[in-house]
Design a protein around this motif. Structure first.
Motif, PDB file in Angstrom:
ATOM      1  N   MET B   1       3.523  11.601  -3.321  1.00  0.00           N
ATOM      2  CA  MET B   1       3.817  10.124  -3.940  1.00  0.00           C
ATOM      3  C   MET B   1       4.426  10.497  -4.997  1.00  0.00           C
ATOM      4  O   MET B   1       4.225  11.151  -5.997  1.00  0.00           O
ATOM      5  N   ASN B   2       5.516   9.398  -5.422  1.00  0.00           N
ATOM      6  CA  ASN B   2       6.497   9.617  -6.566  1.00  0.00           C
ATOM      7  C   ASN B   2       5.746   8.878  -7.777  1.00  0.00           C
ATOM      8  O   ASN B   2       4.623   8.044  -7.737  1.00  0.00           O
ATOM      9  N   ILE B   3       6.391   9.158  -8.948  1.00  0.00           N
ATOM     10  CA  ILE B   3       5.802   8.311 -10.109  1.00  0.00           C
ATOM     11  C   ILE B   3       6.070   7.018 -10.067  1.00  0.00           C
ATOM     12  O   ILE B   3       4.789   6.199 -10.617  1.00  0.00           O
ATOM     13  N   ALA B   4       6.842   6.336  -9.344  1.00  0.00           N
ATOM     14  CA  ALA B   4       6.992   4.674  -9.078  1.00  0.00           C
ATOM     15  C   ALA B   4       5.458   4.396  -8.562  1.00  0.00           C
ATOM     16  O   ALA B   4       4.929   3.339  -8.966  1.00  0.00           O
ATOM     17  N   LEU B   5       5.065   4.950  -7.427  1.00  0.00           N
ATOM     18  CA  LEU B   5       4.001   4.479  -6.521  1.00  0.00           C
ATOM     19  C   LEU B   5       2.816   4.841  -7.603  1.00  0.00           C
ATOM     20  O   LEU B   5       1.823   3.951  -7.641  1.00  0.00           O
ATOM     21  N   ILE B   6       2.871   5.734  -8.392  1.00  0.00           N
ATOM     22  CA  ILE B   6       1.555   6.350  -9.299  1.00  0.00           C
ATOM     23  C   ILE B   6       1.422   5.044 -10.104  1.00  0.00           C
ATOM     24  O   ILE B   6       0.204   4.807 -10.470  1.00  0.00           O
ATOM     25  N   ILE B   7       2.307   4.791 -10.774  1.00  0.00           N
ATOM     26  CA  ILE B   7       2.356   3.593 -11.846  1.00  0.00           C
ATOM     27  C   ILE B   7       1.735   2.250 -11.282  1.00  0.00           C
ATOM     28  O   ILE B   7       0.818   1.689 -11.715  1.00  0.00           O
ATOM     29  N   ILE B   8       2.367   2.048 -10.112  1.00  0.00           N
ATOM     30  CA  ILE B   8       1.932   0.745  -9.410  1.00  0.00           C
ATOM     31  C   ILE B   8       0.547   0.875  -8.942  1.00  0.00           C
ATOM     32  O   ILE B   8      -0.276  -0.159  -9.347  1.00  0.00           O
ATOM     33  N   PHE B   9       0.022   1.857  -8.451  1.00  0.00           N
ATOM     34  CA  PHE B   9      -1.501   2.016  -8.020  1.00  0.00           C
ATOM     35  C   PHE B   9      -2.296   2.032  -9.309  1.00  0.00           C
ATOM     36  O   PHE B   9      -3.326   1.696  -9.174  1.00  0.00           O
ATOM     37  N   ALA B  10      -1.841   2.841 -10.545  1.00  0.00           N
ATOM     38  CA  ALA B  10      -2.573   2.794 -11.699  1.00  0.00           C
ATOM     39  C   ALA B  10      -2.868   1.183 -11.989  1.00  0.00           C
ATOM     40  O   ALA B  10      -4.118   0.813 -12.431  1.00  0.00           O
ATOM     41  N   PHE B  11      -1.812   0.307 -11.930  1.00  0.00           N
ATOM     42  CA  PHE B  11      -2.107  -1.151 -12.108  1.00  0.00           C
ATOM     43  C   PHE B  11      -2.976  -1.851 -11.459  1.00  0.00           C
ATOM     44  O   PHE B  11      -3.571  -2.624 -11.803  1.00  0.00           O
ATOM     45  N   LEU B  12      -2.894  -1.289 -10.227  1.00  0.00           N
ATOM     46  CA  LEU B  12      -4.029  -1.758  -9.336  1.00  0.00           C
ATOM     47  C   LEU B  12      -5.415  -1.794  -9.316  1.00  0.00           C
ATOM     48  O   LEU B  12      -6.193  -2.166  -9.575  1.00  0.00           O
ATOM     49  N   VAL B  13      -5.515  -0.468  -9.989  1.00  0.00           N
ATOM     50  CA  VAL B  13      -6.790   0.150 -10.292  1.00  0.00           C
ATOM     51  C   VAL B  13      -7.330  -0.794 -11.301  1.00  0.00           C
ATOM     52  O   VAL B  13      -8.549  -1.012 -11.640  1.00  0.00           O
ATOM     53  N   LEU B  14      -6.546  -0.768 -12.602  1.00  0.00           N
ATOM     54  CA  LEU B  14      -6.450  -1.624 -13.717  1.00  0.00           C
ATOM     55  C   LEU B  14      -7.024  -2.935 -13.385  1.00  0.00           C
ATOM     56  O   LEU B  14      -7.859  -3.622 -14.033  1.00  0.00           O
ATOM     57  N   SER B  15      -6.345  -3.501 -12.464  1.00  0.00           N
ATOM     58  CA  SER B  15      -6.747  -5.050 -12.073  1.00  0.00           C
ATOM     59  C   SER B  15      -8.025  -4.977 -11.611  1.00  0.00           C
ATOM     60  O   SER B  15      -9.082  -6.105 -11.809  1.00  0.00           O
ATOM     61  N   PHE B  16      -8.613  -3.851 -10.632  1.00  0.00           N
ATOM     62  CA  PHE B  16      -9.856  -4.037 -10.155  1.00  0.00           C
ATOM     63  C   PHE B  16     -10.871  -3.824 -11.239  1.00  0.00           C
ATOM     64  O   PHE B  16     -11.934  -4.527 -11.339  1.00  0.00           O
ATOM     65  N   TYR B  17     -10.520  -2.957 -12.243  1.00  0.00           N
ATOM     66  CA  TYR B  17     -11.446  -2.785 -13.385  1.00  0.00           C
ATOM     67  C   TYR B  17     -11.693  -4.082 -13.951  1.00  0.00           C
ATOM     68  O   TYR B  17     -12.894  -4.429 -14.453  1.00  0.00           O
ATOM     69  N   SER B  18     -10.565  -4.691 -14.518  1.00  0.00           N
ATOM     70  CA  SER B  18     -10.906  -5.902 -15.129  1.00  0.00           C
ATOM     71  C   SER B  18     -11.712  -7.214 -14.219  1.00  0.00           C
ATOM     72  O   SER B  18     -12.294  -7.755 -14.924  1.00  0.00           O
ATOM     73  N   GLY B  19     -11.358  -6.942 -13.025  1.00  0.00           N
ATOM     74  CA  GLY B  19     -12.256  -7.836 -12.217  1.00  0.00           C
ATOM     75  C   GLY B  19     -13.604  -7.480 -12.208  1.00  0.00           C
ATOM     76  O   GLY B  19     -14.430  -8.536 -12.298  1.00  0.00           O
ATOM     77  N   VAL B 146       5.867  -2.243  -2.398  1.00  0.00           N
ATOM     78  CA  VAL B 146       5.148  -0.933  -2.099  1.00  0.00           C
ATOM     79  C   VAL B 146       6.222   0.152  -1.382  1.00  0.00           C
ATOM     80  O   VAL B 146       6.056   1.217  -1.632  1.00  0.00           O
ATOM     81  N   SER B 147       6.777  -0.783  -0.172  1.00  0.00           N
ATOM     82  CA  SER B 147       7.515  -0.001   0.604  1.00  0.00           C
ATOM     83  C   SER B 147       8.628   0.504   0.047  1.00  0.00           C
ATOM     84  O   SER B 147       9.141   1.830   0.012  1.00  0.00           O
ATOM     85  N   GLU B 148       9.491  -0.359  -0.722  1.00  0.00           N
ATOM     86  CA  GLU B 148      10.869  -0.004  -1.632  1.00  0.00           C
ATOM     87  C   GLU B 148      10.330   1.088  -2.854  1.00  0.00           C
ATOM     88  O   GLU B 148      11.135   1.999  -2.644  1.00  0.00           O
ATOM     89  N   ALA B 149       9.148   0.774  -3.619  1.00  0.00           N
ATOM     90  CA  ALA B 149       9.183   1.659  -4.520  1.00  0.00           C
ATOM     91  C   ALA B 149       8.603   3.079  -4.057  1.00  0.00           C
ATOM     92  O   ALA B 149       8.755   4.095  -4.804  1.00  0.00           O
ATOM     93  N   SER B 150       8.190   3.221  -2.677  1.00  0.00           N
ATOM     94  CA  SER B 150       7.904   4.630  -2.208  1.00  0.00           C
ATOM     95  C   SER B 150       9.108   5.238  -1.832  1.00  0.00           C
ATOM     96  O   SER B 150       9.051   6.395  -1.209  1.00  0.00           O
ATOM     97  N   TYR B 151      10.444   4.553  -1.811  1.00  0.00           N
ATOM     98  CA  TYR B 151      11.700   5.234  -1.546  1.00  0.00           C
ATOM     99  C   TYR B 151      11.650   5.553  -0.145  1.00  0.00           C
ATOM    100  O   TYR B 151      12.102   6.548   0.568  1.00  0.00           O
ATOM    101  N   GLY B 152      10.898   4.846   0.727  1.00  0.00           N
ATOM    102  CA  GLY B 152      11.063   4.848   2.226  1.00  0.00           C
ATOM    103  C   GLY B 152       9.968   5.647   2.887  1.00  0.00           C
ATOM    104  O   GLY B 152       9.691   5.806   4.128  1.00  0.00           O
ATOM    105  N   SER B 153       8.830   6.072   1.985  1.00  0.00           N
ATOM    106  CA  SER B 153       7.730   7.092   2.570  1.00  0.00           C
ATOM    107  C   SER B 153       6.888   6.192   2.998  1.00  0.00           C
ATOM    108  O   SER B 153       5.834   6.892   3.889  1.00  0.00           O
ATOM    109  N   ILE B 154       6.658   4.867   2.546  1.00  0.00           N
ATOM    110  CA  ILE B 154       5.430   3.955   2.988  1.00  0.00           C
ATOM    111  C   ILE B 154       6.345   3.055   4.065  1.00  0.00           C
ATOM    112  O   ILE B 154       7.354   2.247   3.512  1.00  0.00           O
TER     113      ILE B 154
END
Lengths: 68, 496
Positions: B1-19, B146-154
């Motif tokens: 998992m690259n740094i771009a995906l880590i940042i995206i998923f961190a924001f997703l977790v933050l959204s869940f937390y605020s919810g 998600v697909s583009e930020a994974s640089y093709g790995s997803i």
């Protein structure tokens, strides 16, 4: 609310500018603010819409009644 | 998992937390879950409305259409501004009536105005059907991010699954309070990301905005103005009108109107919100910059242009922040759409059929309808090849069919009756369904007609059918009832 007040016709102006004006400004030159003329025209009317609505808010007595 | 995906998923977790935090802070009943009480002030309503309007469509679809279609993408700037103009007169009477009658959904409004529960079911059904392409748009957008930020790995398909699961979980754990706070974060993020991209990219590649437009003009001289045929000025004007009329007919937008503090909030919003649309200019600048820098994206792939250009230009951590802003622009409106669709089906369809169901049961049914609607949207997201803009216009053509019945219900004595309203909406929606399924346009039916007619948005035709049927049925039924009453009154009277 179906009688239109004179001030309500101000709301028609953005429609005339943004829709009716386009056939007359559908060209690229001159570039204004770096944009093709037709795009600049639409942007200009977005700003004018805001100004018109601010003026309408100022002169419409309903805005004072509903704030209370 | 690259740094771009880590940042995206961190924001997703933050959204869940605020919810989750939002839900813990309030013990929510059905009305709170849907409209958050009627206590939101002007600034928060501004954020809420903006949060719903600025979606994946704005972020990826706007740049995608600038990339693949050019000038016709300008229609987005016009329709949003003009919709706010109409809201000055349209929303205050709706809000006052809804407050007076304690209504919580669009369907309730039609039921109350026309005194017809069946009309309420039809309005709810139209709303849910129109929400599907809008949801598909959000899911496809999430998949692209998600697909583009994974640089093709997803793969895009796996990315859409991730998006659907994320939005569904978010809705199940939060409701509107989660949406409202995440919307605030999203609006700040999307503002800075879009302005940064819209200014940095043209300057980076061309040395300025005008040189960028001049380069595009040199490579394709007709790209920056409306063409003579096809997506012409006639198409532009008719599309703007259809989308302006449909703007507040989306059930989630209509529903957010009810959460204002007073009727004046809408009038004040008409001053600032049109200026907010100028943010779209920066999205267009990105799309136009991409034309010569990432050439060759055909059809629906035009929607990839913003992210492809970002991948080519920036380090992965910047792509991660851009992707996170994109994630939120899909998550916030996507959650609102899902919640609205589920609430409409539970409260305005199921409860009408089974009136003895308790509010607690309805709330439970609404929450479990969320994954059902998600899966239906997922099916269409996987199977369709439409651009994001095409999906949005399809939804707009459907919800716009509710506008005439709403407008004619506002005077003290409605201009049409419930039979006319029902028949008009049904025929309008059927027309949209027919032209969508069979890919019919005015040009295919009347190939020899002038371009100014052939290029009209098909939603205009559906609206005309709607209006003609609405007034005809109203006229016939009113006269029929008058005749029946007259016959009943004169029965037994000796005739000459």
């Amino acid at each position: 609310i179906s009688r239109m007040k004179a001030r309500d016709w101000l709301g028609v102006l953005p429609f005339i500018g943004m829709l009716g004006g386009i056939p007359f400004v559908n060209r690229v030159e001159p570039y204004l603010l770096g944009m093709p003329f037709v795009l600049f025209w639409i942007v200009l009317w977005v700003v004018l819409t805001s100004v018109i609505m601010a003026f309408l808010n100022k002169i419409d007595p309903a805005t004072k009644e509903d704030s209370q | 998992m690259n740094i771009a995906l880590i940042i995206i998923f961190a924001f997703l977790v933050l959204s869940f937390y605020s919810g989750i935090r939002a839900q813990k802070g309030k013990d929510m009943n059905m009305e709170q879950w849907t409209v958050g009480g009627r206590g939101f002030g002007s600034i928060f309503i501004f954020l809420l409305v903006a949060g719903e309007i600025y979606t994946t469509f704005t972020f990826l679809g706007g740049s995608g259409w600038a990339y693949s279609k050019g000038a016709p993408s300008y229609y987005v700037l016009s329709y949003i501004s003009l919709a706010y103009v109409i809201s000055y007169w349209l929303l205050p009477p709706i809000w006052k009536y809804a407050k007076e009658h304690k209504l919580v959904s669009q369907s309730d409004f039609f039921v109350s105005k026309y005194n017809s529960p069946i009309l309420g079911i039809l309005v709810a059904a139209v709303g849910v059907i129109a929400i599907i392409p809008y949801l598909v748009l959000q899911f496809k957008g999430l998949g692209i991010i998600v697909s583009e930020a994974s640089y093709g790995s997803i793969s895009p398909a796996a990315a859409i699954w991730i998006g659907v699961i994320a939005v569904t979980i978010y809705v199940m754990i939060s409701g509107i309070h989660g949406s409202a706070w995440t919307a605030a974060i999203k609006d700040i993020m999307i503002f800075f990301v879009v302005v940064f991209l819209g200014l940095y990219l043209p300057f980076h590649y061309y040395g300025g905005i005008q040189p960028m437009f001049e380069a595009v003009q040199a490579s394709n001289p007709s790209f920056l103005t409306f063409p003579e045929e096809g997506l012409s000025i006639s198409w532009y004007i008719s599309t703007v009108l259809v989308t302006v009329f449909g703007f507040y007919m989306w059930p989630h937008t209509f529903g957010s109107v009810f959460s204002a503090k007073n009727a004046n909030v809408f009038r004040k919003n008409t001053i600032m919100l049109p200026l907010y649309t100028l943010m779209l200019l920066f999205v267009f600048f990105v799309g136009f910059t991409a034309i010569l820098q990432v050439p060759g994206l055909k059809g629906a792939d035009g929607d990839l242009s913003l992210l492809r250009l970002s991948l080519q230009t920036f380090d992965p951590w910047v792509v991660g922040i851009i992707g996170a802003a994109g994630l939120l622009t899909a998550l916030v409106p996507g959650s609102m759409l899902l919640m609205t669709g589920a609430t409409l089906l539970a409260k305005n369809v199921y409860k009408v059929m089974a009136p003895h169901t308790s509010d607690a049961q309805i709330a439970r049914i609404a929450k479990w309808l969320v994954p059902v609607i998600s899966l239906i949207s997922l099916y269409f997201a996987m199977s369709g090849g439409d651009t994001l803009v095409t999906l949005l216009l399809m939804g707009y053509s459907l919800v716009t069919q509710l506008f005439p019945a709403l407008l004619f219900s506002l005077p003290a004595k409605p201009w049409v009756n419930k039979y006319g309203a029902f028949a008009g909406i049904l025929c309008g929606v059927s027309t949209v369904a027919y032209v969508t399924v069979f890919q019919v346009t005015i040009a295919t039916v009347f190939p020899n007609w002038p371009a100014v007619v052939k290029d009209l948005n098909i939603g205009v035709v559906a609206l005309l059918v709607n209006l003609v049927v609405m007034f005809t049925v109203t006229f016939v039924t009113r006269n029929l009832f008058a005749l029946n009453r007259h016959t009943a009154n004169t029965e037994g009277t000796p005739t000459l």
